[in-house]
Write a protein that holds these residues in place. Sequence first.
Motif, mmCIF file in Angstrom:
data_model
loop_
_atom_site.group_PDB
_atom_site.id
_atom_site.type_symbol
_atom_site.label_atom_id
_atom_site.label_comp_id
_atom_site.label_asym_id
_atom_site.label_seq_id
_atom_site.Cartn_x
_atom_site.Cartn_y
_atom_site.Cartn_z
ATOM 1 N N THR A 291 47.585 -45.945 -33.260
ATOM 2 C CA THR A 291 48.370 -45.155 -32.320
ATOM 3 C C THR A 291 48.176 -45.698 -30.906
ATOM 4 O O THR A 291 47.093 -46.167 -30.558
ATOM 5 C CB THR A 291 47.974 -43.664 -32.333
ATOM 6 N N ILE A 292 49.235 -45.632 -30.114
ATOM 7 C CA ILE A 292 49.184 -46.155 -28.739
ATOM 8 C C ILE A 292 49.773 -45.124 -27.770
ATOM 9 O O ILE A 292 50.708 -45.428 -27.034
ATOM 10 C CB ILE A 292 49.920 -47.500 -28.629
ATOM 11 N N PRO A 293 49.227 -43.889 -27.754
ATOM 12 C CA PRO A 293 49.761 -42.903 -26.823
ATOM 13 C C PRO A 293 49.562 -43.357 -25.384
ATOM 14 O O PRO A 293 48.520 -43.904 -25.027
ATOM 15 C CB PRO A 293 48.936 -41.648 -27.125
ATOM 16 N N GLY A 294 50.577 -43.135 -24.575
ATOM 17 C CA GLY A 294 50.502 -43.540 -23.178
ATOM 18 C C GLY A 294 50.506 -42.337 -22.261
ATOM 19 O O GLY A 294 51.083 -41.294 -22.573
ATOM 20 N N THR A 295 49.867 -42.466 -21.129
ATOM 21 C CA THR A 295 49.845 -41.407 -20.131
ATOM 22 C C THR A 295 49.401 -41.983 -18.793
ATOM 23 O O THR A 295 48.703 -42.989 -18.744
ATOM 24 C CB THR A 295 48.885 -40.270 -20.552
ATOM 25 N N GLY A 296 49.822 -41.328 -17.738
ATOM 26 C CA GLY A 296 49.320 -41.657 -16.411
ATOM 27 C C GLY A 296 48.373 -40.589 -15.911
ATOM 28 O O GLY A 296 47.945 -40.614 -14.755
ATOM 29 N N ASN A 297 48.021 -39.638 -16.804
ATOM 30 C CA ASN A 297 47.178 -38.509 -16.449
ATOM 31 C C ASN A 297 45.789 -38.695 -17.054
ATOM 32 O O ASN A 297 45.654 -38.778 -18.276
ATOM 33 C CB ASN A 297 47.830 -37.219 -16.970
ATOM 34 N N PRO A 298 44.742 -38.748 -16.248
ATOM 35 C CA PRO A 298 43.397 -38.998 -16.800
ATOM 36 C C PRO A 298 42.922 -37.914 -17.758
ATOM 37 O O PRO A 298 42.202 -38.204 -18.713
ATOM 38 C CB PRO A 298 42.508 -39.093 -15.555
ATOM 39 N N ASP A 299 43.322 -36.662 -17.520
ATOM 40 C CA ASP A 299 42.922 -35.591 -18.438
ATOM 41 C C ASP A 299 43.603 -35.743 -19.789
ATOM 42 O O ASP A 299 42.982 -35.541 -20.845
ATOM 43 C CB ASP A 299 43.253 -34.224 -17.833
ATOM 44 N N HIS A 300 44.881 -36.086 -19.771
ATOM 45 C CA HIS A 300 45.598 -36.308 -21.023
ATOM 46 C C HIS A 300 45.007 -37.498 -21.777
ATOM 47 O O HIS A 300 44.956 -37.508 -23.012
ATOM 48 C CB HIS A 300 47.078 -36.543 -20.770
ATOM 49 N N LEU A 301 44.579 -38.511 -21.039
ATOM 50 C CA LEU A 301 43.944 -39.672 -21.673
ATOM 51 C C LEU A 301 42.725 -39.247 -22.479
ATOM 52 O O LEU A 301 42.564 -39.641 -23.638
ATOM 53 C CB LEU A 301 43.541 -40.691 -20.604
ATOM 54 N N VAL A 302 41.861 -38.457 -21.888
ATOM 55 C CA VAL A 302 40.646 -38.005 -22.576
ATOM 56 C C VAL A 302 41.012 -37.210 -23.820
ATOM 57 O O VAL A 302 40.408 -37.391 -24.888
ATOM 58 C CB VAL A 302 39.771 -37.160 -21.619
ATOM 59 N N GLU A 303 42.028 -36.347 -23.709
ATOM 60 C CA GLU A 303 42.480 -35.569 -24.868
ATOM 61 C C GLU A 303 43.025 -36.482 -25.968
ATOM 62 O O GLU A 303 42.735 -36.279 -27.156
ATOM 63 C CB GLU A 303 43.569 -34.586 -24.443
ATOM 64 N N LEU B 95 41.526 -60.188 -34.891
ATOM 65 C CA LEU B 95 41.112 -59.359 -33.759
ATOM 66 C C LEU B 95 40.864 -57.927 -34.235
ATOM 67 O O LEU B 95 41.734 -57.306 -34.846
ATOM 68 C CB LEU B 95 42.191 -59.366 -32.675
ATOM 69 N N THR B 96 39.695 -57.402 -33.950
ATOM 70 C CA THR B 96 39.342 -56.040 -34.350
ATOM 71 C C THR B 96 39.660 -55.074 -33.215
ATOM 72 O O THR B 96 39.236 -55.280 -32.074
ATOM 73 C CB THR B 96 37.846 -55.937 -34.698
ATOM 74 N N VAL B 97 40.421 -54.033 -33.529
ATOM 75 C CA VAL B 97 40.763 -53.033 -32.514
ATOM 76 C C VAL B 97 40.443 -51.642 -33.041
ATOM 77 O O VAL B 97 40.485 -51.389 -34.242
ATOM 78 C CB VAL B 97 42.258 -53.092 -32.120
ATOM 79 N N ASN B 98 40.127 -50.745 -32.121
ATOM 80 C CA ASN B 98 40.037 -49.336 -32.477
ATOM 81 C C ASN B 98 41.442 -48.809 -32.738
ATOM 82 O O ASN B 98 42.392 -49.193 -32.057
ATOM 83 C CB ASN B 98 39.365 -48.543 -31.358
ATOM 84 N N ARG B 99 41.568 -47.952 -33.720
ATOM 85 C CA ARG B 99 42.891 -47.480 -34.135
ATOM 86 C C ARG B 99 43.546 -46.594 -33.079
ATOM 87 O O ARG B 99 44.745 -46.385 -33.109
ATOM 88 C CB ARG B 99 42.784 -46.734 -35.465
ATOM 89 N N LEU B 100 42.769 -46.060 -32.173
ATOM 90 C CA LEU B 100 43.312 -45.266 -31.076
ATOM 91 C C LEU B 100 43.416 -46.181 -29.867
ATOM 92 O O LEU B 100 42.402 -46.565 -29.271
ATOM 93 C CB LEU B 100 42.391 -44.073 -30.790
ATOM 94 N N GLY B 101 44.636 -46.586 -29.524
ATOM 95 C CA GLY B 101 44.859 -47.498 -28.407
ATOM 96 C C GLY B 101 45.554 -46.813 -27.244
ATOM 97 O O GLY B 101 45.521 -45.585 -27.107
ATOM 98 N N PHE B 102 46.219 -47.611 -26.423
ATOM 99 C CA PHE B 102 46.852 -47.086 -25.209
ATOM 100 C C PHE B 102 48.162 -47.819 -24.961
ATOM 101 O O PHE B 102 48.212 -49.047 -24.995
ATOM 102 C CB PHE B 102 45.924 -47.285 -24.007
ATOM 103 N N GLY B 103 49.226 -47.047 -24.722
ATOM 104 C CA GLY B 103 50.518 -47.622 -24.369
ATOM 105 C C GLY B 103 50.717 -47.590 -22.864
ATOM 106 O O GLY B 103 50.539 -46.545 -22.223
ATOM 107 N N ALA B 104 51.092 -48.720 -22.279
ATOM 108 C CA ALA B 104 51.110 -48.867 -20.825
ATOM 109 C C ALA B 104 52.420 -48.452 -20.164
ATOM 110 O O ALA B 104 52.513 -48.471 -18.937
ATOM 111 C CB ALA B 104 50.791 -50.321 -20.451
#
Length: 301
Positions: free
Chosen positions: A264-276, A19-28
């Motif tokens: 990396t799997i940085p998580g956030t509930g803030n849409p602005d932080h997500l974009v950053e 499975l190919t993934v982008n190295r910048l992911g998301f933690g839920a």
Amino acid sequence: MTSEVITADAAGTWQLGDLTVNRLGFGAMRLTGSAAFHLGAPSDRERSISVLRKAVELGVNHIDTAAFYFSALRSANEIINSALSPYADDLVLVTKVGPLRNYSGQWATSARPEDLRGHVEENLRQLGRDHLDVVNLRRMRQESIAEHFGALAELREEGLIRHLGISDVEPRHLAEAQAIAPVVCVQNRFALDSYDPATDELLRICGEQGIAFVPFYAISGDRGPQRAATTHDDAVLAVARAHDATPTQVRLAWTLRQGPHVLTIPGTGNPDHLVENVAAGALRLTDEEAGTLDVLHQKDS
């Protein structure tokens, strides 16, 4: 950093098995509130759904979750299902099993090997899937992970799990697991200001063997699951100013620079932080900047 929209592919890709993934992911974890492990005020459900959809829109195709990510009124898996199902073919959902929480949210003893089938099936039910892309066994202080990992290997043979990983482990646990079944990723706490010799050794071993190394709490400092760090060393602030970036973006860029196998799997509930966070995948540190931050990392030992 540039004001143009930056997508997750700026960080490059890696393989989790086939499975190919982008190295910048998301933690839920934070989708359910300030932290899934603390039953405070629940998050706004529609905002959490919009953050997930925005993440996918920005090219995130690796989402880390777990059935035990829940707060008083929110379940991360349920939010993922509601937001993203039917799932895109390239979306990789990575979950974990091992820790045990009761319905009031209190931690119980860790799961026994025979409990893990139920944990996997609960993740399948919540996510609306017939198989799980990757399941990490989270070690809960046990000396050996052989029995637990063996139970998951059996579920992999049955087709309920595609690939296996391990979490919160030492190098000896990786060898122990590999004697049973292939390991595609290792999740450990790892951050610029959090040094552990065993974890740094795992980072090296995973790089040599082509195994993904996936830090958790990479941007939280000593705040753990609560939220991102709010205080930063002067060296981090200086690098951030040089790149017109945030300190959090510098932390993520430094993490990604530890090797092409690091996700990396940085998580956030803030849409602005997500974009950053996603934009951090395009931040390239100079060798001098990286060396300064490496010294800062080692100083925490």
